[in-house]
Write an enzyme that holds these catalytic residues in place. Structure first.
Site, PDB file in Angstrom:
ATOM      1  N   HIS A 176       0.803  -1.224   0.000  1.00 18.41           N
ATOM      2  CA  HIS A 176       0.000   0.000   0.000  1.00 18.41           C
ATOM      3  C   HIS A 176       0.838   1.277   0.000  1.00 18.41           C
ATOM      4  O   HIS A 176       1.978   1.278   0.448  1.00 18.41           O
ATOM      5  CB  HIS A 176      -0.889   0.043   1.251  1.00 18.41           C
ATOM      6  CG  HIS A 176      -1.788  -1.121   1.406  1.00 18.41           C
ATOM      7  ND1 HIS A 176      -2.098  -1.654   2.623  1.00 18.41           N
ATOM      8  CD2 HIS A 176      -2.464  -1.862   0.487  1.00 18.41           C
ATOM      9  CE1 HIS A 176      -2.926  -2.675   2.458  1.00 18.41           C
ATOM     10  NE2 HIS A 176      -3.158  -2.824   1.179  1.00 18.41           N
ATOM     11  N   TYR A 226       1.759   1.436  13.564  1.00 19.82           N
ATOM     12  CA  TYR A 226       2.501   2.348  12.707  1.00 19.82           C
ATOM     13  C   TYR A 226       2.061   3.779  12.895  1.00 19.82           C
ATOM     14  O   TYR A 226       0.907   4.069  13.117  1.00 19.82           O
ATOM     15  CB  TYR A 226       2.462   1.932  11.236  1.00 19.82           C
ATOM     16  CG  TYR A 226       1.122   1.599  10.638  1.00 19.82           C
ATOM     17  CD1 TYR A 226       0.520   2.461   9.733  1.00 19.82           C
ATOM     18  CD2 TYR A 226       0.483   0.408  10.937  1.00 19.82           C
ATOM     19  CE1 TYR A 226      -0.686   2.139   9.141  1.00 19.82           C
ATOM     20  CE2 TYR A 226      -0.731   0.087  10.364  1.00 19.82           C
ATOM     21  CZ  TYR A 226      -1.310   0.958   9.469  1.00 19.82           C
ATOM     22  OH  TYR A 226      -2.511   0.652   8.893  1.00 19.82           O
ATOM     23  N   LYS A 245       6.037   6.316   7.122  1.00 16.47           N
ATOM     24  CA  LYS A 245       5.542   5.477   8.211  1.00 16.47           C
ATOM     25  C   LYS A 245       6.700   5.008   9.084  1.00 16.47           C
ATOM     26  O   LYS A 245       7.794   4.737   8.589  1.00 16.47           O
ATOM     27  CB  LYS A 245       4.835   4.236   7.656  1.00 16.47           C
ATOM     28  CG  LYS A 245       3.603   4.533   6.843  1.00 16.47           C
ATOM     29  CD  LYS A 245       3.022   3.249   6.272  1.00 16.47           C
ATOM     30  CE  LYS A 245       1.825   3.540   5.389  1.00 16.47           C
ATOM     31  NZ  LYS A 245       1.326   2.318   4.749  1.00 16.47           N
ATOM     32  N   ASP A 256      -6.647  -6.191  -1.872  1.00 12.76           N
ATOM     33  CA  ASP A 256      -5.229  -6.449  -2.151  1.00 12.76           C
ATOM     34  C   ASP A 256      -5.012  -7.425  -3.308  1.00 12.76           C
ATOM     35  O   ASP A 256      -3.933  -7.465  -3.887  1.00 12.76           O
ATOM     36  CB  ASP A 256      -4.510  -6.941  -0.895  1.00 12.76           C
ATOM     37  CG  ASP A 256      -4.268  -5.825   0.113  1.00 12.76           C
ATOM     38  OD1 ASP A 256      -4.454  -4.643  -0.241  1.00 12.76           O
ATOM     39  OD2 ASP A 256      -3.880  -6.136   1.250  1.00 12.76           O
TER      40      ASP A 256
END
Length: 184
Positions: free
Chosen positions: A61, A131, A71, A169
């Site tokens: 992603h 995250y 991130k 996904d």
């Protein structure tokens, strides 16, 4: 904290300094001052957490401009194989990846700059993954490349037959069919 540069510019492995005694352990999981001095000035605005079972694979992603995200990720329970793929047009490492094992025991964190697709595979029975992001999530900016793209050369350490993927996904394009919104 100890910062380790990876083979790809913009990806860093972070190892905390752990203090252990008979009671257990203590470490700073994040210090803005140390982060700024060792990696750069990044201001995180959103923290996320997911819980997954063995075989779950999430990714690869990213958020499209103007809502790109850096991130800082870590696994607080269990173990994951965390992967970042360089998708910056003109980068000498375009299409290459770095894979790191993040576990509740090694306490490592992985910093992923803007311009990378990110994903992970759960290697333990259960994993809790956290995250920090430097931009808020914008669903209209969602993007991805296929986590099962063999040309990326990623050993996910999960047999494909046991991989658990979201419907979303499974629809991401292969890298060769992908037009990147990022420039090196």
């Amino acid at each position: 904290m100890n910062v380790i540069e990876t083979k790809i510019k913009g990806l860093y492995l972070i190892e905390p300094r752990i203090f252990e005694d008979s009671r257990g352990y203590f470490f700073e999981s994040f210090s803005q001052r140390d982060f700024d001095s060792k990696i750069g000035n990044v201001v995180f605005v959103q923290d996320n957490e997911s819980k997954s079972t063995y075989g779950v694979m999430r990714g690869l992603h990213f958020q499209r401009p103007p809502f790109t995200q850096s991130k800082l990720v870590r696994c607080v329970k269990g173990a994951v194989l965390d992967v970042a793929v360089d998708i910056r047009k003109g980068s000498p490492t375009y299409g290459q990846h770095v894979a790191v094992e993040l576990t509740e025991d090694n306490h490592r964190q992985f910093f992923i700059s803007k311009g990378f697709a990110h994903g992970f595979a759960v290697l333990s029975e259960t994993a809790v993954f956290q995250y920090k992001c430097d931009e808020f999530y914008h669903p209209e900016a969602d993007g991805g490349i296929s986590i099962l793209d063999d040309t990326l050369g990623i050993d996910w350490r999960i047999p494909t037959a046991q991989a658990i993927l979201s419907d979303k996904d499974t629809r991401h394009p292969l890298l060769k069919d992908f037009t990147t919104p990022f420039t090196y």
